[in-house]
Design a protein around this motif. Structure first.
Motif, PDB file in Angstrom:
ATOM      1  N   MET A 170       0.849  -1.170   0.000  1.00  0.00           N
ATOM      2  CA  MET A 170       0.000   0.000   0.000  1.00  0.00           C
ATOM      3  C   MET A 170       0.900   1.240   0.000  1.00  0.00           C
ATOM      4  O   MET A 170       1.803   1.349   0.818  1.00  0.00           O
ATOM      5  CB  MET A 170      -0.903  -0.036   1.244  1.00  0.00           C
ATOM      6  CG  MET A 170      -1.957   1.030   1.265  1.00  0.00           C
ATOM      7  SD  MET A 170      -3.036   0.977   2.728  1.00  0.00           S
ATOM      8  CE  MET A 170      -4.168  -0.289   2.270  1.00  0.00           C
ATOM      9  N   THR A 171       0.637   2.146  -0.910  1.00  0.00           N
ATOM     10  CA  THR A 171       1.450   3.356  -1.010  1.00  0.00           C
ATOM     11  C   THR A 171       1.062   4.355   0.078  1.00  0.00           C
ATOM     12  O   THR A 171      -0.007   4.236   0.699  1.00  0.00           O
ATOM     13  CB  THR A 171       1.267   4.028  -2.381  1.00  0.00           C
ATOM     14  OG1 THR A 171      -0.075   4.519  -2.459  1.00  0.00           O
ATOM     15  CG2 THR A 171       1.567   3.069  -3.523  1.00  0.00           C
ATOM     16  N   LEU A 172       1.907   5.352   0.271  1.00  0.00           N
ATOM     17  CA  LEU A 172       1.618   6.388   1.259  1.00  0.00           C
ATOM     18  C   LEU A 172       0.313   7.105   0.930  1.00  0.00           C
ATOM     19  O   LEU A 172      -0.509   7.352   1.813  1.00  0.00           O
ATOM     20  CB  LEU A 172       2.773   7.391   1.348  1.00  0.00           C
ATOM     21  CG  LEU A 172       2.564   8.553   2.318  1.00  0.00           C
ATOM     22  CD1 LEU A 172       2.348   8.043   3.742  1.00  0.00           C
ATOM     23  CD2 LEU A 172       3.737   9.515   2.266  1.00  0.00           C
ATOM     24  N   SER A 173       0.090   7.417  -0.330  1.00  0.00           N
ATOM     25  CA  SER A 173      -1.153   8.120  -0.690  1.00  0.00           C
ATOM     26  C   SER A 173      -2.375   7.232  -0.435  1.00  0.00           C
ATOM     27  O   SER A 173      -3.421   7.722  -0.008  1.00  0.00           O
ATOM     28  CB  SER A 173      -1.117   8.602  -2.139  1.00  0.00           C
ATOM     29  OG  SER A 173      -1.047   7.523  -3.026  1.00  0.00           O
ATOM     30  N   GLU A 174      -2.252   5.933  -0.647  1.00  0.00           N
ATOM     31  CA  GLU A 174      -3.362   5.017  -0.347  1.00  0.00           C
ATOM     32  C   GLU A 174      -3.610   4.942   1.160  1.00  0.00           C
ATOM     33  O   GLU A 174      -4.757   4.901   1.603  1.00  0.00           O
ATOM     34  CB  GLU A 174      -3.063   3.621  -0.901  1.00  0.00           C
ATOM     35  CG  GLU A 174      -3.102   3.554  -2.412  1.00  0.00           C
ATOM     36  CD  GLU A 174      -2.566   2.241  -2.960  1.00  0.00           C
ATOM     37  OE1 GLU A 174      -3.037   1.833  -4.041  1.00  0.00           O
ATOM     38  OE2 GLU A 174      -1.680   1.625  -2.324  1.00  0.00           O
ATOM     39  N   ARG A 175      -2.526   4.937   1.933  1.00  0.00           N
ATOM     40  CA  ARG A 175      -2.683   4.906   3.395  1.00  0.00           C
ATOM     41  C   ARG A 175      -3.316   6.195   3.901  1.00  0.00           C
ATOM     42  O   ARG A 175      -4.160   6.174   4.790  1.00  0.00           O
ATOM     43  CB  ARG A 175      -1.329   4.645   4.059  1.00  0.00           C
ATOM     44  CG  ARG A 175      -0.803   3.238   3.802  1.00  0.00           C
ATOM     45  CD  ARG A 175       0.401   2.891   4.663  1.00  0.00           C
ATOM     46  NE  ARG A 175       1.469   3.859   4.620  1.00  0.00           N
ATOM     47  CZ  ARG A 175       2.562   3.764   3.856  1.00  0.00           C
ATOM     48  NH1 ARG A 175       2.714   2.737   3.055  1.00  0.00           N
ATOM     49  NH2 ARG A 175       3.501   4.687   3.909  1.00  0.00           N
ATOM     50  N   LYS A 176      -2.921   7.322   3.336  1.00  0.00           N
ATOM     51  CA  LYS A 176      -3.523   8.602   3.740  1.00  0.00           C
ATOM     52  C   LYS A 176      -5.003   8.646   3.355  1.00  0.00           C
ATOM     53  O   LYS A 176      -5.827   9.172   4.102  1.00  0.00           O
ATOM     54  CB  LYS A 176      -2.763   9.776   3.132  1.00  0.00           C
ATOM     55  CG  LYS A 176      -1.430  10.029   3.812  1.00  0.00           C
ATOM     56  CD  LYS A 176      -0.807  11.313   3.317  1.00  0.00           C
ATOM     57  CE  LYS A 176       0.490  11.587   4.015  1.00  0.00           C
ATOM     58  NZ  LYS A 176       0.334  12.164   5.333  1.00  0.00           N
ATOM     59  N   GLU A 177      -5.336   8.081   2.214  1.00  0.00           N
ATOM     60  CA  GLU A 177      -6.742   8.012   1.799  1.00  0.00           C
ATOM     61  C   GLU A 177      -7.535   7.130   2.764  1.00  0.00           C
ATOM     62  O   GLU A 177      -8.662   7.452   3.142  1.00  0.00           O
ATOM     63  CB  GLU A 177      -6.854   7.479   0.367  1.00  0.00           C
ATOM     64  CG  GLU A 177      -8.267   7.417  -0.156  1.00  0.00           C
ATOM     65  CD  GLU A 177      -8.983   8.754  -0.152  1.00  0.00           C
ATOM     66  OE1 GLU A 177     -10.210   8.758   0.113  1.00  0.00           O
ATOM     67  OE2 GLU A 177      -8.340   9.793  -0.389  1.00  0.00           O
ATOM     68  N   MET A 178      -6.933   6.014   3.185  1.00  0.00           N
ATOM     69  CA  MET A 178      -7.583   5.150   4.163  1.00  0.00           C
ATOM     70  C   MET A 178      -7.787   5.905   5.480  1.00  0.00           C
ATOM     71  O   MET A 178      -8.849   5.826   6.096  1.00  0.00           O
ATOM     72  CB  MET A 178      -6.748   3.892   4.415  1.00  0.00           C
ATOM     73  CG  MET A 178      -7.373   2.951   5.440  1.00  0.00           C
ATOM     74  SD  MET A 178      -6.355   1.523   5.849  1.00  0.00           S
ATOM     75  CE  MET A 178      -4.984   2.294   6.682  1.00  0.00           C
TER      76      MET A 178
END
Length: 155
Positions: free
Chosen positions: A1-9
């Motif tokens: 999971m990328t940083l942007s995906e984690r921030k979206e989560m």
């Protein structure tokens, strides 16, 4: 999971949390750096059973008044502790009538946690604000995010 995906989560979880009216912000600390993540999860589940039984009675597992909570494990490798937002619909009265329902809840939480984690400590704050939702989700964008949160079965 990328940083942007984690921030979206993280944003999605914060948005989801904002749809609930939580009644308490609870911190459950072990005060023991040797306690590992797996034991912390087991202790949290046991704590949920104690709290749910206190609030909803002996048939708490299917009771509609069972507490709902969202918890994140913070500092799992150095100072493991849970931050929890909880919704407790109705506080039981103190059977002796010596304390308010809120004070009695805090006592029950303290007693339950000390049985499960003798070196531990607790903090209970009623009526958490939106800042509490941001506080307990602050680490959810980290690489270990998926491992660090739990949701009760009492939704």
């Amino acid at each position: 999971m990328t940083l942007s995906e984690r921030k979206e989560m993280q944003r999605a979880i914060r948005k989801m949390l904002s749809t609930y009216e939580f009644t308490h912000f609870i911190t459950l600390s072990t005060n023991n750096p040797m306690v590992k993540q797996l034991r912390m999860r087991g202790t949290l589940k046991a704590f949920d059973a104690h709290l749910s039984r206190y609030v909803a009675g002996p048939k708490w597992q299917r009771h509609p008044m069972r507490p709902f909570w969202f918890a994140t494990l913070e500092k799992p490798d150095t100072h493991p502790h849970w931050h929890m937002l909880a919704r407790i619909e109705k506080l039981p009265e103190d059977p002796e009538g010596l304390s308010s329902p809120q004070e009695h809840l805090e006592l029950k939480i303290r007693v339950s946690w000390s049985k499960l984690c003798p070196t531990g400590s607790i903090a209970v704050r009623p009526d958490p604000n939106i800042g509490a939702q941001h506080y307990i989700t602050k680490d959810l964008a980290s690489w270990r995010a998926i491992e660090l949160f739990e949701v009760s079965g009492g939704m």
